[in-house]
Design a protein around this motif. Structure first.
Motif, PDB file in Angstrom:
ATOM      1  N   ARG A   1     -58.471  24.948  15.075  1.00 28.14           N
ATOM      2  CA  ARG A   1     -57.964  24.217  14.560  1.00 28.14           C
ATOM      3  C   ARG A   1     -57.080  24.648  13.575  1.00 28.14           C
ATOM      4  NH1 ARG A   1     -60.724  19.348  11.137  1.00 28.14           N
ATOM      5  NH2 ARG A   1     -61.528  20.667   9.559  1.00 28.14           N
ATOM      6  N   GLY A   2     -57.609  25.700  12.465  1.00 32.23           N
ATOM      7  CA  GLY A   2     -57.511  26.214  11.479  1.00 32.23           C
ATOM      8  C   GLY A   2     -55.884  27.323  11.970  1.00 32.23           C
ATOM      9  N   GLU A   3     -55.618  27.238  13.212  1.00 34.82           N
ATOM     10  CA  GLU A   3     -54.681  28.176  14.055  1.00 34.82           C
ATOM     11  C   GLU A   3     -53.849  27.497  14.312  1.00 34.82           C
ATOM     12  OE1 GLU A   3     -55.101  31.093  16.893  1.00 34.82           O
ATOM     13  OE2 GLU A   3     -57.419  31.358  15.101  1.00 34.82           O
ATOM     14  N   ILE A   4     -53.594  25.570  13.962  1.00 38.31           N
ATOM     15  CA  ILE A   4     -52.248  25.262  14.045  1.00 38.31           C
ATOM     16  C   ILE A   4     -52.496  24.383  13.236  1.00 38.31           C
ATOM     17  CG2 ILE A   4     -51.766  23.471  15.208  1.00 38.31           C
ATOM     18  CD1 ILE A   4     -51.914  25.379  17.423  1.00 38.31           C
ATOM     19  N   TRP A   5     -50.443  23.680  12.869  1.00 36.10           N
ATOM     20  CA  TRP A   5     -50.600  23.587  11.967  1.00 36.10           C
ATOM     21  C   TRP A   5     -49.773  22.338  12.112  1.00 36.10           C
ATOM     22  CZ3 TRP A   5     -45.492  23.262   8.433  1.00 36.10           C
ATOM     23  CH2 TRP A   5     -45.420  22.841   7.405  1.00 36.10           C
ATOM     24  N   HIS A   6     -50.759  20.745  12.404  1.00 38.73           N
ATOM     25  CA  HIS A   6     -50.224  19.729  12.871  1.00 38.73           C
ATOM     26  C   HIS A   6     -49.274  18.996  11.873  1.00 38.73           C
ATOM     27  CE1 HIS A   6     -52.172  16.184  15.554  1.00 38.73           C
ATOM     28  NE2 HIS A   6     -50.518  16.192  14.841  1.00 38.73           N
ATOM     29  N   LEU A   7     -48.338  18.465  12.317  1.00 39.79           N
ATOM     30  CA  LEU A   7     -47.751  17.089  11.243  1.00 39.79           C
ATOM     31  C   LEU A   7     -47.519  15.395  11.816  1.00 39.79           C
ATOM     32  CD1 LEU A   7     -44.471  19.114  10.268  1.00 39.79           C
ATOM     33  CD2 LEU A   7     -46.104  18.811   8.515  1.00 39.79           C
ATOM     34  N   ARG A   8     -48.016  14.982  11.613  1.00 39.03           N
ATOM     35  CA  ARG A   8     -48.909  13.772  11.903  1.00 39.03           C
ATOM     36  C   ARG A   8     -47.192  12.937  11.524  1.00 39.03           C
ATOM     37  NH1 ARG A   8     -52.782  16.284  10.761  1.00 39.03           N
ATOM     38  NH2 ARG A   8     -54.537  16.342  12.453  1.00 39.03           N
ATOM     39  N   GLY A   9     -47.048  11.662  12.474  1.00 39.16           N
ATOM     40  CA  GLY A   9     -46.445  10.994  11.708  1.00 39.16           C
ATOM     41  C   GLY A   9     -47.209   9.458  11.246  1.00 39.16           C
ATOM     42  N   LEU A  10     -46.386   8.025  11.586  1.00 35.86           N
ATOM     43  CA  LEU A  10     -47.657   7.526  11.327  1.00 35.86           C
ATOM     44  C   LEU A  10     -48.513   7.502  12.424  1.00 35.86           C
ATOM     45  CD1 LEU A  10     -47.817   4.476  10.138  1.00 35.86           C
ATOM     46  CD2 LEU A  10     -46.453   3.590  12.123  1.00 35.86           C
ATOM     47  N   SER A  11     -50.105   7.094  11.692  1.00 37.86           N
ATOM     48  CA  SER A  11     -51.057   6.804  12.589  1.00 37.86           C
ATOM     49  C   SER A  11     -52.301   5.778  12.127  1.00 37.86           C
ATOM     50  CB  SER A  11     -51.739   8.290  12.071  1.00 37.86           C
ATOM     51  OG  SER A  11     -52.749   8.735  12.833  1.00 37.86           O
ATOM     52  N   SER A  12     -52.003   5.682  13.701  1.00 32.08           N
ATOM     53  CA  SER A  12     -53.536   4.389  13.412  1.00 32.08           C
ATOM     54  C   SER A  12     -54.894   4.829  13.198  1.00 32.08           C
ATOM     55  CB  SER A  12     -53.268   3.429  14.596  1.00 32.08           C
ATOM     56  OG  SER A  12     -53.647   3.935  15.666  1.00 32.08           O
ATOM     57  N   ASP A  13     -54.959   6.670  13.893  1.00 38.25           N
ATOM     58  CA  ASP A  13     -56.581   6.663  13.494  1.00 38.25           C
ATOM     59  C   ASP A  13     -56.645   7.994  13.116  1.00 38.25           C
ATOM     60  OD1 ASP A  13     -54.871   8.898  15.100  1.00 38.25           O
ATOM     61  OD2 ASP A  13     -56.288   8.385  17.282  1.00 38.25           O
ATOM     62  N   GLY A  14     -55.189   8.183  12.277  1.00 35.76           N
ATOM     63  CA  GLY A  14     -54.962   9.479  11.653  1.00 35.76           C
ATOM     64  C   GLY A  14     -55.901  10.651  12.331  1.00 35.76           C
ATOM     65  N   MET A  15     -55.864  10.968  13.661  1.00 34.29           N
ATOM     66  CA  MET A  15     -55.719  12.276  14.020  1.00 34.29           C
ATOM     67  C   MET A  15     -54.595  12.453  15.026  1.00 34.29           C
ATOM     68  SD  MET A  15     -59.502  13.227  14.061  1.00 34.29           S
ATOM     69  CE  MET A  15     -59.892  14.574  15.654  1.00 34.29           C
ATOM     70  N   MET A  16     -53.891  11.721  16.243  1.00 36.08           N
ATOM     71  CA  MET A  16     -52.684  11.269  15.847  1.00 36.08           C
ATOM     72  C   MET A  16     -51.466  10.996  16.018  1.00 36.08           C
ATOM     73  SD  MET A  16     -52.777  13.878  18.761  1.00 36.08           S
ATOM     74  CE  MET A  16     -51.404  13.706  19.613  1.00 36.08           C
ATOM     75  N   GLY A  17     -50.634  11.272  15.820  1.00 29.41           N
ATOM     76  CA  GLY A  17     -48.881  10.350  15.326  1.00 29.41           C
ATOM     77  C   GLY A  17     -48.889   9.927  16.582  1.00 29.41           C
ATOM     78  N   LEU A  18     -47.809   8.200  16.060  1.00 25.26           N
ATOM     79  CA  LEU A  18     -47.637   7.537  17.184  1.00 25.26           C
ATOM     80  C   LEU A  18     -46.409   7.510  17.138  1.00 25.26           C
ATOM     81  CD1 LEU A  18     -48.843   3.775  15.404  1.00 25.26           C
ATOM     82  CD2 LEU A  18     -49.982   5.218  17.398  1.00 25.26           C
ATOM     83  N   SER A  19     -46.343   7.681  18.799  1.00 28.94           N
ATOM     84  CA  SER A  19     -45.187   7.648  19.586  1.00 28.94           C
ATOM     85  C   SER A  19     -44.354   6.957  19.139  1.00 28.94           C
ATOM     86  CB  SER A  19     -44.953   8.572  20.901  1.00 28.94           C
ATOM     87  OG  SER A  19     -43.386   8.033  21.376  1.00 28.94           O
TER      88      SER A  19
END
Length: 183
Positions: free
Chosen positions: A164-182
């Protein structure tokens, strides 16, 4: 009423919301009322969707990027000589300028809810570039320890595990804080 006509009433279908139906097992917003699956690529073929994504992405990309350094007296000074400013406002990677890069990231957020960049460092550990990764080529993997990592598939179909330290992950609106909702 015959036994077959009785059971035909309960036959599973895509829009059947009963316990026997497929409705509850389909990912959200992938199937229309007619049963046709819709993807980000297909929706971009519609002029209205394309125009909305373009306006949002170009507007976000055209906003000025400003960095400040706090002063001891509580004020702040604009900074243009920081390595991060050069990376985010000038040249994030060798094949995109800052406008193209931010426009693409915003497009990924608008269509898929997530945007990803591979963090590339030099031998001294300094971040030298942010290389975008298409959201369809990456997935987050939760580990038993509670940590997470990413599985990235390159253009040739080869999969690699990236911490995870080698990826910059930008999340949109999320319901779990891990993945953005499409959207």
């Amino acid at each position: 009423m015959g036994i077959f006509s009785f059971f035909n009433r309960f036959r599973a279908s895509a829009d059947d919301r009963s316990p026997w139906g497929d409705f509850w097992f389909e990912p959200v917003s992938v199937r229309t009322g007619s049963g046709v699956r819709v993807s980000a690529e297909h929706s971009m073929r519609l002029a209205a969707v394309y125009a909305c994504v373009r306006i949002l992405s170009e507007t976000m990309a055209s906003l000025p990027f400003v960095m400040y350094r706090p002063r001891a007296d509580g004020g702040k000074d604009r900074v243009k000589d920081h390595w991060l400013y050069t990376l985010l406002a000038k040249r994030p990677n060798p094949y995109q300028n800052a406008f193209e890069w931010r426009e693409m990231l915003q497009g990924h957020l608008v269509l898929r809810g997530n945007a990803y960049n591979r963090i590339v460092s030099n031998a001294r550990g300094e971040i030298t570039q942010l290389s975008p990764i298409h959201p369809d080529r990456i997935r987050m993997e939760l580990l038993p320890s509670g940590d997470y990592r990413y599985r990235v598939t390159d253009r040739q179909g080869q999969e690699s595990v990236v911490p995870r330290g080698e990826i910059w992950h930008l999340r949109g609106l999320s319901s779990d804080g891990m993945m953005g909702l499409s959207p």
